[in-house]
Design a protein around this motif. Structure first.
Motif, mmCIF file in Angstrom:
data_model
loop_
_atom_site.group_PDB
_atom_site.id
_atom_site.type_symbol
_atom_site.label_atom_id
_atom_site.label_comp_id
_atom_site.label_asym_id
_atom_site.label_seq_id
_atom_site.Cartn_x
_atom_site.Cartn_y
_atom_site.Cartn_z
ATOM 1 N N GLN A 64 0.827 -1.197 0.000
ATOM 2 C CA GLN A 64 0.000 0.000 0.000
ATOM 3 C C GLN A 64 0.866 1.253 0.000
ATOM 4 N N ARG A 65 0.390 2.273 -0.694
ATOM 5 C CA ARG A 65 1.160 3.515 -0.797
ATOM 6 C C ARG A 65 1.436 4.122 0.575
ATOM 7 N N SER A 66 0.525 3.910 1.505
ATOM 8 C CA SER A 66 0.689 4.484 2.839
ATOM 9 C C SER A 66 1.706 3.717 3.687
ATOM 10 N N ASN A 67 2.042 2.477 3.288
ATOM 11 C CA ASN A 67 2.981 1.676 4.078
ATOM 12 C C ASN A 67 3.742 0.703 3.170
ATOM 13 N N PRO A 68 4.554 1.235 2.244
ATOM 14 C CA PRO A 68 5.276 0.355 1.331
ATOM 15 C C PRO A 68 6.408 -0.380 2.042
ATOM 16 N N PHE A 69 6.750 -1.558 1.523
ATOM 17 C CA PHE A 69 7.872 -2.292 2.112
ATOM 18 C C PHE A 69 9.159 -1.525 1.815
ATOM 19 N N PRO A 70 10.032 -1.354 2.825
ATOM 20 C CA PRO A 70 11.149 -0.429 2.663
ATOM 21 C C PRO A 70 12.473 -1.036 2.238
ATOM 22 N N ALA A 71 12.550 -2.323 1.936
ATOM 23 C CA ALA A 71 13.858 -2.950 1.765
ATOM 24 C C ALA A 71 13.884 -3.914 0.593
ATOM 25 N N THR A 72 15.084 -4.414 0.288
ATOM 26 C CA THR A 72 15.274 -5.373 -0.802
ATOM 27 C C THR A 72 14.880 -6.771 -0.394
ATOM 28 N N ILE A 73 15.273 -7.191 0.810
ATOM 29 C CA ILE A 73 14.969 -8.547 1.273
ATOM 30 C C ILE A 73 13.949 -8.498 2.402
ATOM 31 N N CYS A 74 13.174 -9.554 2.508
ATOM 32 C CA CYS A 74 12.430 -9.819 3.727
ATOM 33 C C CYS A 74 13.340 -10.690 4.593
ATOM 34 N N ALA A 75 13.545 -10.284 5.832
ATOM 35 C CA ALA A 75 14.491 -10.966 6.714
ATOM 36 C C ALA A 75 13.753 -11.400 7.974
ATOM 37 N N SER A 76 13.492 -12.690 8.088
ATOM 38 C CA SER A 76 12.617 -13.214 9.133
ATOM 39 C C SER A 76 13.429 -14.073 10.097
ATOM 40 N N ILE A 77 13.680 -13.542 11.295
ATOM 41 C CA ILE A 77 14.573 -14.183 12.254
ATOM 42 C C ILE A 77 13.766 -14.919 13.322
ATOM 43 N N ASN A 78 14.111 -16.170 13.536
ATOM 44 C CA ASN A 78 13.573 -16.999 14.618
ATOM 45 C C ASN A 78 12.050 -17.084 14.590
ATOM 46 N N GLU A 79 11.360 -16.344 15.476
ATOM 47 C CA GLU A 79 9.899 -16.455 15.562
ATOM 48 C C GLU A 79 9.182 -15.665 14.467
ATOM 49 N N VAL A 80 9.925 -14.898 13.658
ATOM 50 C CA VAL A 80 9.311 -14.178 12.546
ATOM 51 C C VAL A 80 9.054 -15.169 11.411
ATOM 52 N N ILE A 81 7.810 -15.223 10.953
ATOM 53 C CA ILE A 81 7.420 -16.170 9.912
ATOM 54 C C ILE A 81 7.764 -15.636 8.532
ATOM 55 N N CYS A 82 7.396 -14.384 8.273
ATOM 56 C CA CYS A 82 7.624 -13.796 6.956
ATOM 57 C C CYS A 82 7.528 -12.283 7.044
ATOM 58 N N HIS A 83 8.042 -11.625 6.000
ATOM 59 C CA HIS A 83 7.927 -10.169 5.797
ATOM 60 C C HIS A 83 8.657 -9.359 6.866
ATOM 61 N N GLY A 84 9.684 -9.943 7.469
ATOM 62 C CA GLY A 84 10.485 -9.189 8.429
ATOM 63 C C GLY A 84 11.244 -8.067 7.748
ATOM 64 N N ILE A 85 11.242 -6.889 8.358
ATOM 65 C CA ILE A 85 11.910 -5.709 7.801
ATOM 66 C C ILE A 85 13.354 -5.675 8.293
ATOM 67 N N PRO A 86 14.346 -5.577 7.388
ATOM 68 C CA PRO A 86 15.742 -5.503 7.820
ATOM 69 C C PRO A 86 15.976 -4.336 8.768
ATOM 70 N N SER A 87 16.797 -4.597 9.781
ATOM 71 C CA SER A 87 17.081 -3.615 10.819
ATOM 72 C C SER A 87 18.564 -3.704 11.182
ATOM 73 N N PRO A 88 19.045 -2.808 12.069
ATOM 74 C CA PRO A 88 20.448 -2.891 12.500
ATOM 75 C C PRO A 88 20.736 -4.100 13.399
ATOM 76 N N ARG A 89 19.718 -4.879 13.734
ATOM 77 C CA ARG A 89 19.938 -6.046 14.587
ATOM 78 C C ARG A 89 21.042 -6.926 14.018
ATOM 79 N N LYS A 90 21.931 -7.383 14.893
ATOM 80 C CA LYS A 90 23.020 -8.254 14.470
ATOM 81 C C LYS A 90 22.662 -9.712 14.723
ATOM 82 N N LEU A 91 23.049 -10.546 13.785
ATOM 83 C CA LEU A 91 22.784 -11.970 13.917
ATOM 84 C C LEU A 91 23.576 -12.554 15.081
#
Length: 266
Positions: A64-91
């Motif tokens: 949606q124009r009001s909330n577009p996905f902001p990144a190249t990859i979806c990055a889903s860590i551990n309990e995240v199923i899908c559509h995780g937004i990349p962040s400064p979090r370190k693996l």
């Protein structure tokens, strides 16, 4: 249900090249998926590699124009199923991260997901990842002309639930071609012998999301990130494939990458 368009041989070969770029991007990311690397760094590496081949990251600005996905990859860590937004979090050692990548190249799309294990994961988590990979293969093996979309979901559900895992219902595979999401919808659960009849030339994704615990999901306030309702890990694998006269052909494999026409920055 909208009519499912069959792809031409030229479209299929173009999608094979787009899919190869997706596959090669996973290979480029792999040595960087290690403890201490930030998810934003992975996103930057993926974007630079995709654009260097004349392609456009498919997910930037999607939605949606009001909330577009902001990144190249979806990055889903551990309990995240899908559509995780990349962040400064370190693996961290023992994490799992599902990386979903889509590209647009020469007017068509490629789309796939791979779950990486960061270092050494707990045995139960490693088994989840291995089962999810096996679920994707079970779904692929159900594909042939005359089979039905329900056969795919039934095969995945049977394998996952026999091993004690939950199958996510709300998020599905999909047709793909000149649009990122087209008909048909591919469920990862269901009843064999039901659904749309498969025909040669159909192109779609199979992308099971398998939970270590129950199948229920929860959407976070950012409007994108989907997590397991019980907080347990989830894994995902995805391929784009075409139905052939004999079965199927995976389009998101390395080895078919050729120069593409330059495309404008999204």
């Amino acid at each position: 249900m909208a009519r499912t368009a069959l792809k031409t041989p030229r479209e299929i070969e173009a999608m094979r090249r787009a899919g190869a770029l997706v596959a090669e991007t996973f290979n480029v990311l792999e040595p960087h998926v290690k403890p201490g690397v930030s998810v934003l760094e992975l996103d930057q590496i993926a974007e630079a590699f995709i654009r260097s081949h004349g392609a456009i990251p498919a997910y930037i600005g999607y939605g949606q124009r009001s909330n577009p996905f902001p990144a190249t990859i979806c990055a889903s860590i551990n309990e995240v199923i899908c559509h995780g937004i990349p962040s400064p979090r370190k693996l961290r050692e023992g994490d799992i991260i599902g990386v979903d990548i889509g590209v647009k190249m020469d007017g068509v799309y490629g789309d796939a997901c791979y779950t990486y294990v960061v270092g050494n994961a707990a045995p139960a988590v490693q088994q989840l990842v291995e089962t999810t990979r096996a679920c994707l293969q079970a779904g692929l093996d159900a594909v042939k002309p005359g089979a039905r979309t329900g056969d795919i979901g039934a095969a995945i559900q049977k394998l996952a639930e026999e091993r004690g895992y939950g199958v996510v219902r709300e998020y599905t595979g999909h047709g793909i071609g000149r649009n990122l999401h087209e008909e048909p919808t591919i469920y990862h659960h269901g009843r064999a012998g039901t659904g749309l009849v498969l025909q040669p030339g159909m192109v779609f994704t199979i992308e099971p999301m398998i939970n270590l615990g129950r199948p229920e999901t929860r959407l976070l306030p950012d409007g994108w990130t989907v997590v397991t309702a019980d907080g347990k890990p989830s894994a995902q694998f995805e391929h784009t494939l075409v139905v052939t006269k004999d079965g199927y052909d995976v389009l998101t494999l390395p080895g078919h990458l050729t120069p593409a026409s330059p495309q404008p920055r999204a």
